[in-house]
Design a protein around this motif. Structure first.
Motif, PDB file in Angstrom:
ATOM      1  N   LEU A 174      50.029  41.582 -12.733  1.00 37.83           N
ATOM      2  CA  LEU A 174      51.486  41.502 -12.744  1.00 37.83           C
ATOM      3  C   LEU A 174      52.056  41.579 -11.336  1.00 37.83           C
ATOM      4  O   LEU A 174      53.113  41.021 -11.051  1.00 37.83           O
ATOM      5  CB  LEU A 174      52.067  42.642 -13.588  1.00 37.83           C
ATOM      6  CG  LEU A 174      52.000  42.487 -15.102  1.00 37.83           C
ATOM      7  CD1 LEU A 174      52.491  43.763 -15.778  1.00 37.83           C
ATOM      8  CD2 LEU A 174      52.828  41.294 -15.560  1.00 37.83           C
ATOM      9  N   ALA A 175      51.342  42.284 -10.460  1.00 40.74           N
ATOM     10  CA  ALA A 175      51.784  42.420  -9.073  1.00 40.74           C
ATOM     11  C   ALA A 175      51.169  41.351  -8.173  1.00 40.74           C
ATOM     12  O   ALA A 175      51.320  41.408  -6.946  1.00 40.74           O
ATOM     13  CB  ALA A 175      51.420  43.809  -8.550  1.00 40.74           C
ATOM     14  N   GLY A 176      50.454  40.388  -8.763  1.00 41.81           N
ATOM     15  CA  GLY A 176      49.850  39.318  -7.977  1.00 41.81           C
ATOM     16  C   GLY A 176      48.589  39.723  -7.258  1.00 41.81           C
ATOM     17  O   GLY A 176      48.175  39.081  -6.291  1.00 41.81           O
ATOM     18  N   PHE A 177      47.921  40.790  -7.718  1.00 42.49           N
ATOM     19  CA  PHE A 177      46.715  41.296  -7.066  1.00 42.49           C
ATOM     20  C   PHE A 177      45.524  40.894  -7.923  1.00 42.49           C
ATOM     21  O   PHE A 177      45.342  41.397  -9.032  1.00 42.49           O
ATOM     22  CB  PHE A 177      46.823  42.815  -6.932  1.00 42.49           C
ATOM     23  CG  PHE A 177      45.723  43.461  -6.135  1.00 42.49           C
ATOM     24  CD1 PHE A 177      45.572  43.188  -4.785  1.00 42.49           C
ATOM     25  CD2 PHE A 177      44.861  44.368  -6.729  1.00 42.49           C
ATOM     26  CE1 PHE A 177      44.572  43.809  -4.046  1.00 42.49           C
ATOM     27  CE2 PHE A 177      43.867  44.989  -6.005  1.00 42.49           C
ATOM     28  CZ  PHE A 177      43.721  44.710  -4.654  1.00 42.49           C
ATOM     29  N   HIS A 178      44.687  39.986  -7.393  1.00 42.96           N
ATOM     30  CA  HIS A 178      43.560  39.445  -8.154  1.00 42.96           C
ATOM     31  C   HIS A 178      42.272  39.547  -7.334  1.00 42.96           C
ATOM     32  O   HIS A 178      41.728  38.531  -6.892  1.00 42.96           O
ATOM     33  CB  HIS A 178      43.803  37.982  -8.534  1.00 42.96           C
ATOM     34  CG  HIS A 178      45.061  37.733  -9.294  1.00 42.96           C
ATOM     35  ND1 HIS A 178      45.155  37.851 -10.662  1.00 42.96           N
ATOM     36  CD2 HIS A 178      46.309  37.377  -8.869  1.00 42.96           C
ATOM     37  CE1 HIS A 178      46.379  37.567 -11.047  1.00 42.96           C
ATOM     38  NE2 HIS A 178      47.100  37.284  -9.988  1.00 42.96           N
ATOM     39  N   PRO A 179      41.746  40.742  -7.115  1.00 39.98           N
ATOM     40  CA  PRO A 179      40.498  40.836  -6.349  1.00 39.98           C
ATOM     41  C   PRO A 179      39.326  40.313  -7.164  1.00 39.98           C
ATOM     42  O   PRO A 179      39.192  40.618  -8.354  1.00 39.98           O
ATOM     43  CB  PRO A 179      40.354  42.339  -6.083  1.00 39.98           C
ATOM     44  CG  PRO A 179      41.066  42.986  -7.228  1.00 39.98           C
ATOM     45  CD  PRO A 179      42.219  42.070  -7.561  1.00 39.98           C
ATOM     46  N   GLY A 180      38.488  39.493  -6.547  1.00 39.54           N
ATOM     47  CA  GLY A 180      37.294  39.020  -7.240  1.00 39.54           C
ATOM     48  C   GLY A 180      36.317  40.168  -7.443  1.00 39.54           C
ATOM     49  O   GLY A 180      36.373  41.176  -6.736  1.00 39.54           O
ATOM     50  N   PRO A 181      35.403  40.044  -8.412  1.00 48.98           N
ATOM     51  CA  PRO A 181      34.472  41.145  -8.695  1.00 48.98           C
ATOM     52  C   PRO A 181      33.602  41.511  -7.501  1.00 48.98           C
ATOM     53  O   PRO A 181      33.135  42.636  -7.392  1.00 48.98           O
ATOM     54  CB  PRO A 181      33.634  40.603  -9.861  1.00 48.98           C
ATOM     55  CG  PRO A 181      33.815  39.114  -9.821  1.00 48.98           C
ATOM     56  CD  PRO A 181      35.182  38.881  -9.285  1.00 48.98           C
ATOM     57  N   GLY A 182      33.362  40.556  -6.571  1.00 46.78           N
ATOM     58  CA  GLY A 182      32.544  40.854  -5.402  1.00 46.78           C
ATOM     59  C   GLY A 182      33.315  41.389  -4.218  1.00 46.78           C
ATOM     60  O   GLY A 182      32.723  41.741  -3.193  1.00 46.78           O
ATOM     61  N   ALA A 183      34.644  41.456  -4.334  1.00 44.50           N
ATOM     62  CA  ALA A 183      35.455  41.966  -3.225  1.00 44.50           C
ATOM     63  C   ALA A 183      35.255  43.464  -3.077  1.00 44.50           C
ATOM     64  O   ALA A 183      34.938  44.169  -4.026  1.00 44.50           O
ATOM     65  CB  ALA A 183      36.925  41.661  -3.470  1.00 44.50           C
TER      66      ALA A 183
END
Length: 426
Positions: A174-183
């Motif tokens: 919702l806040a535009g935060f989409h870290p990939g699983p490897g981040a």
């Protein structure tokens, strides 16, 4: 605001795109949906807590007999499922009559999805809507940041609130935060920053990494998400913590104190997200209240990390006040004669000893940090050894001496309070 209902879920675009047909449970469309899961049919009922809409591709129903199919529907209803949605036309040519009959008998909403839409699109859209509805319905008076969903999420993580990974990911999205699983995620807690710009400037200096950040009264909390390529760009050693520290040292203003938590994998679960934020916040509190072991920078920000204050954090688990008597006994037992001498003869022996031990007993490094000559340092070290009756470079004594020296700074720097010392525990 009321919770999202099954009727609301059916109105979402990805769900409508699947061409749903309601086969049973018409009278239960207004029951609330707590979450949307996808699973193979035989696994689904085991992890439901009630209020979930379960999606399945129907593969598990193809070879099951009638009794097994009916029993499965009964188990879903007994678990309090909000409904069952089955994809038909691929693995399952049509919905089995016994499944429809059992669902109608139990009043369980049963949906046939006639068009293939990836379940991930349905679950993302539905769960995001569920989270958004829930956050909008919370009273603004519960927390001072009211409708700031980003602040609410960061506060929940930093406070160790009971969450689950789908909820955390949906709220972050919702806040535009989409870290990939490897981040790798690094928690940041800053004091003295007048606005969020310091976090944004640090992110830009790191190469535009993803950031989830919010301002609180007096402090800023943030999660910095660094992909592997970003870490390789900023440091040859791929040390995400050091990279974040250097970024804040470059962009933060004088008077700002920044604490950085450990680097954790984004795919490691919400507890790891919480771990790095909690460590950053506890480290910040220690940095603001416990005197530093070494001379700090002049004219710039103070930037430290949870690993730099590992000993301080371990000694204060549960709060300073809860450990004060134990720490005082450790200090007196280990450093008593040295403290007695310093009380009667103004000197800098205690700090000299800690700096010397923290830097591998290197005379060159210690003398440089204390801004004294090596001969003066040797005289101080001889005095310390005489007072304590030991050889300070004895490896067996290193842990005890460092713990006692750190405990001395903690007890000296943090006054006793009625509130139990530090607010948080890493």
């Amino acid at each position: 605001m009321p919770a999202l209902t099954l009727r609301d879920i059916l109105a979402l675009d990805p769900v409508r795109g699947s061409e749903p047909e309601l086969l049973a449970g018409e009278g239960a469309l207004d029951r609330p949906v707590r979450w949307v899961h996808s699973s193979e049919v035989y696994e689904g009922a085991n992890f439901l807590d009630g209020g979930e809409l379960l999606l399945t591709n129907g593969f598990g129903l193809t070879d099951a007999d009638e009794d097994t199919r009916r029993r499965y529907v009964r188990e879903l209803a007994a678990r309090g499922a909000a409904g069952l949605a089955v994809e038909v036309g691929r693995s399952l040519v049509r919905m089995p009559e016994e499944v429809v009959d059992e669902a109608r008998r139990l009043g369980l909403p049963l949906l046939a999805l006639h068009r293939v839409v990836p379940f991930v699109r349905i679950t993302e859209a539905a769960n995001r809507a569920i989270v958004a509805r829930g956050l909008s319905g919370r009273a603004a008076s519960v927390r001072p940041w009211g409708g700031d969903h980003t602040a609410a999420l960061l506060a929940d993580l930093a406070d160790g609130q009971a969450l689950n990974q789908p909820e955390v990911e949906a709220r972050a999205a919702l806040a535009g935060f989409h870290p990939g699983p490897g981040a790798r995620l690094v928690g940041v807690s800053a004091h003295g920053a007048r606005e969020l710009g310091v976090v944004d400037r640090a992110a830009r200096s790191l190469g535009g990494v993803a950031v989830l950040r919010a301002a609180f009264p007096g402090d800023v909390l943030a999660l910095v998400a660094m992909a592997d390529d970003a870490v390789r760009t900023v440091t040859a050693r791929r040390d995400a913590v050091r990279a974040v520290q250097e970024a804040f040292r470059t962009v933060a203003e004088a008077g700002v104190t920044v604490a950085v938590g450990p680097a954790v994998l984004a795919g490691g679960g919400w507890l790891r997200w919480s771990e790095t934020l909690r460590a950053a916040r506890t480290t910040l509190e220690l940095a603001l209240t416990v005197p530093s072991a070494e001379p700090g920078p002049t004219g710039g920000p103070v930037v430290t990390s949870s690993r730099a204050l590992t000993l301080e954090r371990e000694l204060t688990r549960g709060g300073v006040d809860a450990n004060r008597d134990r720490l005082a006994r450790l200090v007196q037992h280990t450093l008593g004669p040295l403290l007695t001498w310093e009380a009667a003869h103004p000197s800098d022996l205690v700090r000299t000893l800690e700096i010397h031990l923290r830097h591998g007993c290197s005379p060159t490094r210690t003398a440089a940090l204390l801004h004294i000559g090596r001969q003066s340092l040797y005289q101080r070290l001889e005095r310390i050894e005489s007072l304590l009756g030991l050889e300070i470079d004895d490896p067996d004594l290193l842990g005890e001496l460092l713990a006692a020296l750190c405990a001395h700074r903690i007890v000296r720097g943090v006054p006793a309070t009625a509130g139990g010392g530090l607010r948080t525990v890493a």
